[in-house]
Enzyme design. Structure first.
Site, short mmCIF file in Angstrom:
data_model
loop_
_atom_site.label_atom_id
_atom_site.label_comp_id
_atom_site.label_asym_id
_atom_site.label_seq_id
_atom_site.Cartn_x
_atom_site.Cartn_y
_atom_site.Cartn_z
N CYS A 155 5.92 -0.98 5.69
CA CYS A 155 5.24 -0.30 6.72
C CYS A 155 6.13 0.16 7.64
O CYS A 155 6.92 0.99 7.31
CB CYS A 155 4.14 -1.36 7.45
SG CYS A 155 3.06 -0.31 8.40
N HIS A 168 1.02 -2.82 2.62
CA HIS A 168 0.82 -4.02 2.82
C HIS A 168 0.58 -5.20 1.72
O HIS A 168 -0.66 -5.49 1.28
CB HIS A 168 -0.05 -4.65 4.11
CG HIS A 168 0.56 -4.20 5.26
ND1 HIS A 168 1.00 -4.85 6.19
CD2 HIS A 168 0.38 -2.99 6.02
CE1 HIS A 168 1.48 -4.09 7.24
NE2 HIS A 168 0.78 -3.27 7.23
N GLU A 197 1.25 -8.18 1.30
CA GLU A 197 0.82 -9.45 1.35
C GLU A 197 -0.77 -9.56 1.81
O GLU A 197 -1.31 -10.51 1.39
CB GLU A 197 1.36 -9.96 2.86
CG GLU A 197 0.99 -9.61 4.26
CD GLU A 197 1.21 -8.03 4.44
OE1 GLU A 197 0.53 -7.53 5.38
OE2 GLU A 197 1.96 -7.59 3.76
#
Length: 401
Positions: free
Chosen positions: A254, A344, A346
């Site tokens: 990001c 992202h 995660e």
């Protein structure tokens, strides 16, 4: 009781107060996720933004103590359509309405979230304010107050959300690697995903220099997500250039992708209304594979899509693109162990298609360890050089992440 949402172009939406009463200002954006509202609220990347949720029902599962991505709510304001009247989860500890009130987050429930989203898609993200209670005033006055509020372009916000002091997230199970993670607005799930893979993660403040980062003697370096305009992050760019010059494996996500782009000599720009949600299709250009991914960014890197380009660290290329708008979603150095993505992996609330990027980061660290020890540079040799006999497959804890 009445509340109003006022946009800087004069558009006004009437509604009911939700959460705290008062006034708040920020950049008006929308999130298309149908789940994960608690992770959205506590994501530091939303600092100084008013977030409208496009899913019609918000708050159904209440708020628990396990899912926050940081220690507080970061959104400047919150816009929903139909707030849940009852929390329906055994994990819930409080209602979302109560949580927003406790955190002092001014919100509004409006029937026109669809109209608001279409307006932002046509006109672009813009400044806005939510007003309720004693903050209500004639619309003309509220519009002027919104127009006097700061915009997002030129905003240097990473240090406002970063940790003040370094801290360590220990490896889960046998330690395989030491990672220095620069906190530009890091979410708690990110170091957890690395810890699941045997990484001891040293989380460092956003103001860390290359010397601070390398003092950890890391096997790899990570730059996190975060809020604000990447064009202002000169300190982080200079720190990353020092890391790249030292040859340490690098992974960024990001905001970290944008910092990587700048370190390579590329520019950044503001997207019309950004990518925010859990349903963005991204293609890995090396394999052709398409992954559905979680996003939260209003800026992007400007880079050539038609092949490798020169940088101070050798040739680089765009590794991933967004299939909706051809936005650059990833970068990599061709001859050095450094890569980044704009999304992202995660993704605590999902989707989980991209979790393997953490494995890729671990593979790069294994390979560099193998080269340093003289074992060899291929992936298998790098893994064979691990200090732990079971380290080769110590990634399964994150495969379902």
């Amino acid at each position: 009781m009445t509340a109003v949402l006022v946009l800087e172009d004069g558009r006004v939406f009437q509604g009911a107060p939700y959460g705290a009463e008062g006034e708040t200002f920020g950049e008006m954006v929308f999130n298309t996720g149908m789940t994960g509202y608690q992770e959205t609220l506590t994501d530091p990347s939303y600092h100084r933004q008013i977030v409208a949720m496009t899913a019609p029902h918000i708050g159904n599962t209440g708020v628990n103590d396990e899912d926050p991505e940081s220690s507080r709510v970061w959104v400047a304001g919150y816009v929903v359509r139909e707030p849940a009247r009852v929390s329906s989860s055994w994990r819930a500890r409080r209602s979302l309405d109560d949580y927003l009130r406790e955190q002092g987050v001014v919100g509004i429930a409006i029937s026109g979230t669809r109209a608001l989203t279409r307006h932002l898609r046509e006109r672009g993200a813009m400044r806005a304010g939510i007003f309720s209670g004693d903050a209500l005033a004639p619309v003309e006055e509220l519009v002027e107050r919104v127009r006097r509020s700061p915009g997002m372009e030129g905003a240097d916000l990473a240090e406002e959300v970063s940790t003040a002091e370094p801290y360590v997230v220990p490896a889960i199970g046998a330690k395989r690697f030491t990672v220095a993670a620069v906190d530009l607005g890091i979410k708690s799930m990110t170091p957890h995903r690395m810890a699941e893979r045997g990484c001891e993660v040293h989380v460092l403040p956003a103001s860390s220099t290359a010397e601070d980062i390398l003092a950890v003697d890391p096997d790899g370096v990570f730059f996190s997500n975060g809020p604000g305009d990447p064009a202002t992050a000169d300190g982080a760019v200079e720190a990353l250039r020092g890391v790249l010059a030292a040859g340490r494996p690098f992974f960024g996500i990001c905001f970290g992708n944008q910092i990587f782009g700048r370190a390579l000599g590329l520019g950044t720009y503001k997207l019309r209304y950004g990518h925010r949600g859990v349903n963005q299709p991204v293609q890995d250009r090396s394999t052709g594979k398409v992954e559905i991914s979680a996003h939260n960014h209003g800026f992007a890197v400007r880079a050539p899509l038609d092949g490798p380009f020169d940088t101070p660290y050798g040739p680089a290329e765009v590794s991933h693109v967004n299939l909706n708008d051809d936005c650059v979603e990833g970068l990599r150095l061709v001859d050095r162990p450094a890569f980044s993505v704009q999304y992202h992996p995660e993704a605590a609330a999902g989707p989980h298609d991209s979790a393997g990027l953490f494995d890729r980061f671990c593979d790069l660290m294994e390979q560099e360890r193998g080269r340093a020890s003289g074992v060899g540079g291929d992936e298998g040799a790098g893994r064979a050089a691990s200090e732990e006999p079971n380290a080769t497959m110590n990634t399964e804890g994150g495969k379902d992440a």
